[in-house]
Scaffold this motif. Sequence first.
Motif, PDB file in Angstrom:
ATOM      1  N   LEU A  92      -8.363  50.264 -59.241  1.00 19.22           N
ATOM      2  CA  LEU A  92      -9.238  50.669 -60.341  1.00 19.22           C
ATOM      3  C   LEU A  92     -10.352  51.576 -59.822  1.00 19.22           C
ATOM      4  CD1 LEU A  92     -10.128  50.607 -63.272  1.00 19.22           C
ATOM      5  CD2 LEU A  92     -11.336  48.469 -62.792  1.00 19.22           C
ATOM      6  N   ASP A  93     -10.931  51.234 -58.687  1.00 22.97           N
ATOM      7  CA  ASP A  93     -11.974  52.080 -58.091  1.00 22.97           C
ATOM      8  C   ASP A  93     -11.438  53.477 -57.806  1.00 22.97           C
ATOM      9  OD1 ASP A  93     -13.760  49.970 -58.176  1.00 22.97           O
ATOM     10  OD2 ASP A  93     -13.424  49.388 -56.077  1.00 22.97           O
ATOM     11  N   GLY A  94     -10.207  53.562 -57.280  1.00 29.49           N
ATOM     12  CA  GLY A  94      -9.607  54.856 -56.992  1.00 29.49           C
ATOM     13  C   GLY A  94      -9.344  55.665 -58.246  1.00 29.49           C
ATOM     14  N   LEU A  95      -8.881  54.994 -59.306  1.00 24.90           N
ATOM     15  CA  LEU A  95      -8.653  55.667 -60.586  1.00 24.90           C
ATOM     16  C   LEU A  95      -9.966  56.222 -61.138  1.00 24.90           C
ATOM     17  CD1 LEU A  95      -6.531  54.335 -63.547  1.00 24.90           C
ATOM     18  CD2 LEU A  95      -8.774  55.298 -63.910  1.00 24.90           C
ATOM     19  N   LEU A  96     -10.997  55.396 -61.146  1.00 22.89           N
ATOM     20  CA  LEU A  96     -12.293  55.829 -61.676  1.00 22.89           C
ATOM     21  C   LEU A  96     -12.871  56.982 -60.855  1.00 22.89           C
ATOM     22  CD1 LEU A  96     -13.807  52.328 -62.447  1.00 22.89           C
ATOM     23  CD2 LEU A  96     -13.166  54.058 -64.133  1.00 22.89           C
ATOM     24  N   SER A  97     -12.761  56.900 -59.543  1.00 27.94           N
ATOM     25  CA  SER A  97     -13.279  57.972 -58.682  1.00 27.94           C
ATOM     26  C   SER A  97     -12.556  59.279 -58.938  1.00 27.94           C
ATOM     27  CB  SER A  97     -13.141  57.590 -57.209  1.00 27.94           C
ATOM     28  OG  SER A  97     -13.967  56.510 -56.906  1.00 27.94           O
ATOM     29  N   LEU A  98     -11.231  59.214 -59.053  1.00 27.86           N
ATOM     30  CA  LEU A  98     -10.457  60.427 -59.331  1.00 27.86           C
ATOM     31  C   LEU A  98     -10.832  61.006 -60.686  1.00 27.86           C
ATOM     32  CD1 LEU A  98      -8.263  62.480 -58.688  1.00 27.86           C
ATOM     33  CD2 LEU A  98      -6.570  60.827 -59.573  1.00 27.86           C
ATOM     34  N   HIS A  99     -10.933  60.146 -61.691  1.00 24.09           N
ATOM     35  CA  HIS A  99     -11.297  60.624 -63.029  1.00 24.09           C
ATOM     36  C   HIS A  99     -12.650  61.344 -63.011  1.00 24.09           C
ATOM     37  CE1 HIS A  99     -11.335  60.712 -67.421  1.00 24.09           C
ATOM     38  NE2 HIS A  99     -12.635  60.526 -67.285  1.00 24.09           N
ATOM     39  N   LEU A 100     -13.629  60.738 -62.391  1.00 25.10           N
ATOM     40  CA  LEU A 100     -14.966  61.336 -62.350  1.00 25.10           C
ATOM     41  C   LEU A 100     -14.974  62.632 -61.536  1.00 25.10           C
ATOM     42  CD1 LEU A 100     -17.082  58.093 -61.998  1.00 25.10           C
ATOM     43  CD2 LEU A 100     -16.823  59.526 -64.035  1.00 25.10           C
ATOM     44  N   GLN A 101     -14.153  62.701 -60.500  1.00 26.06           N
ATOM     45  CA  GLN A 101     -14.051  63.920 -59.702  1.00 26.06           C
ATOM     46  C   GLN A 101     -13.478  65.073 -60.536  1.00 26.06           C
ATOM     47  OE1 GLN A 101     -11.177  63.644 -56.519  1.00 26.06           O
ATOM     48  NE2 GLN A 101     -11.298  65.818 -56.065  1.00 26.06           N
ATOM     49  N   ILE A 102     -12.449  64.804 -61.305  1.00 23.71           N
ATOM     50  CA  ILE A 102     -11.763  65.856 -62.051  1.00 23.71           C
ATOM     51  C   ILE A 102     -12.511  66.222 -63.330  1.00 23.71           C
ATOM     52  CG2 ILE A 102      -9.635  66.469 -63.280  1.00 23.71           C
ATOM     53  CD1 ILE A 102      -9.392  66.321 -60.166  1.00 23.71           C
ATOM     54  N   PHE A 103     -12.897  65.241 -64.100  1.00 21.90           N
ATOM     55  CA  PHE A 103     -13.468  65.521 -65.414  1.00 21.90           C
ATOM     56  C   PHE A 103     -14.988  65.586 -65.409  1.00 21.90           C
ATOM     57  CE2 PHE A 103      -9.300  63.619 -66.388  1.00 21.90           C
ATOM     58  CZ  PHE A 103      -8.747  64.701 -67.062  1.00 21.90           C
ATOM     59  N   GLN A 104     -15.626  65.088 -64.362  1.00 21.86           N
ATOM     60  CA  GLN A 104     -17.080  65.136 -64.244  1.00 21.86           C
ATOM     61  C   GLN A 104     -17.746  64.664 -65.538  1.00 21.86           C
ATOM     62  OE1 GLN A 104     -17.581  69.199 -63.038  1.00 21.86           O
ATOM     63  NE2 GLN A 104     -16.547  68.834 -61.113  1.00 21.86           N
TER      64      GLN A 104
END
Length: 150
Positions: free
Chosen positions: A17-29
């Motif tokens: 879940l942490d990895g999913l959230l980090s990726l989402h925030l990286q891409i969509f800001q």
Amino acid sequence: MDIRYEIFAGLPSGPLLDGLLSLHLQIFQGPARDHLLEEYQSNLSRNLLTILALSGDTVAGYKMGYQRKKGHFYSWLGCVSPDFRRLGIGGRLMQLQHDYCRENGFHTIRTHTRNQWRDMLVLNIRHGFDVVGTITTSGAHTTIVLEKRL
């Protein structure tokens, strides 16, 4: 590169879940982590489906969606890390989501995207989606509405 895929009814937990959230925030800001997690949690009651693409313990990509109404699925969020693009991960995530939908009685999938995310627009069209409309709100981007019959 060895990529494995895992499917979750709801959200993964812990480091995934942490990895999913980090990726989402990286891409969509987009919104802060807590706000995003609240938004995810609010869709759990709609039979939230999460599919992860994993390289070792790294979340390389994900695709999420949920039931809009009986027989209709909304492909809500997804992305692939820039480090893992052009490897077919986005298409494989989409294929797995569509297979799940067929196997679980869905006959229509709808998604939204924006012109600025052209790779996603093209991927959707290549996988059989049709543009069925647009949504324009004051002060916001135009949203492209796509739909696919299974």
